[in-house]
Write an enzyme that holds these catalytic residues in place. Structure first.
Site, PDB file in Angstrom:
ATOM      1  CE  LYS A  52      60.642  -6.842  61.610  1.00  0.00           C
ATOM      2  NZ  LYS A  52      61.936  -6.899  60.897  1.00  0.00           N
ATOM      3  CB  ALA A  71      62.526  -1.508  57.380  1.00  0.00           C
ATOM      4  CG  ASP A  72      61.556  -8.177  57.527  1.00  0.00           C
ATOM      5  OD1 ASP A  72      61.939  -8.265  58.711  1.00  0.00           O
ATOM      6  OD2 ASP A  72      61.657  -9.104  56.713  1.00  0.00           O
ATOM      7  CB  THR A  73      65.865  -6.830  54.152  1.00  0.00           C
ATOM      8  OG1 THR A  73      65.802  -5.401  54.249  1.00  0.00           O
ATOM      9  CG2 THR A  73      66.602  -7.217  52.884  1.00  0.00           C
ATOM     10  CB  ALA A 108      58.361  -4.362  52.962  1.00  0.00           C
TER      11      ALA A 108
END
Length: 190
Positions: A52, A71-73, A108
């Site tokens: 991303k 960011a990613d969750t 992250a």
């Protein structure tokens, strides 16, 4: 701190980044978010955040590109990554998996410049109380779970189902503030 770009459509991430006092603009960081066969959850979430950030960097039109935060969750139970629910049936399956037990949330973050990329992954343990079918259905009908990883938002109505966490509350919401501030410090130091 100079201005950065945020490669996220999440209003929660925008709010959290604002709490750090960072000036930012939004960029598109669209990527294929499909988990690769055999890819571990931690590798998957880190890859998404890094991709991303890189996509947000590539999407900028100007010659002097802003550093990009991606960011990613993800929510993980018994090694299974629970994405956004496809429909009510999928949501109920997820809630039954989460009910009366502990699971992990991994967020992250990645900060990319044209020269390099810094990243970090934060793990938080989350406990759910035992949920009745009616509680699950009521929560689904609130509309809140539809766009949330794992089918819930800790900062919203689902907060009442969570007796405790071990780790970063902000990471579960979608952007770990301490770790993000640390990445931004690395940017300033370079």
């Amino acid at each position: 701190m100079s201005k950065i770009a945020l490669a996220s459509a999440s209003p929660r991430r925008r709010e959290l980044l604002s709490q750090l006092g960072v000036e930012f603009e939004l960029v598109r960081g669209d990527i294929d978010e499909t988990q690769l066969p055999g890819e571990a959850a931690t590798d998957y979430v880190l890859r998404l955040a890094r991709q991303k950030a890189a996509a947000g960097l590539a999407a900028q039109q100007s010659a002097s590109k802003l550093p990009v935060l991606g960011a990613d969750t993800i929510v993980v139970v018994d090694g299974e990554v629970l994405g956004k629910p496809l429909d009510q049936t999928d949501f109920l399956r997820m809630m039954r998996l989460l009910s009366n037990r502990q699971h992990q949330v991994y967020t992250a973050i990645a900060l990319a410049t044209t020269e390099q990329i810094w990243s970090d992954t934060v793990k938080t343990e989350v406990w759910f109380c035992e949920l009745s079918e009616q509680q699950m259905l009521d929560y689904w009908h609130s509309g809140e779970p539809a766009d949330k990883a794992g089918g819930y938002g800790i900062q919203g109505l689902a907060g009442r189902f969570i007796p405790k966490i071990a780790g970063s509350y902000f990471a579960v919401v979608g952007l770990p503030l301490y770790e993000t501030a640390q990445l931004l410090t690395k940017l300033q130091d370079n």
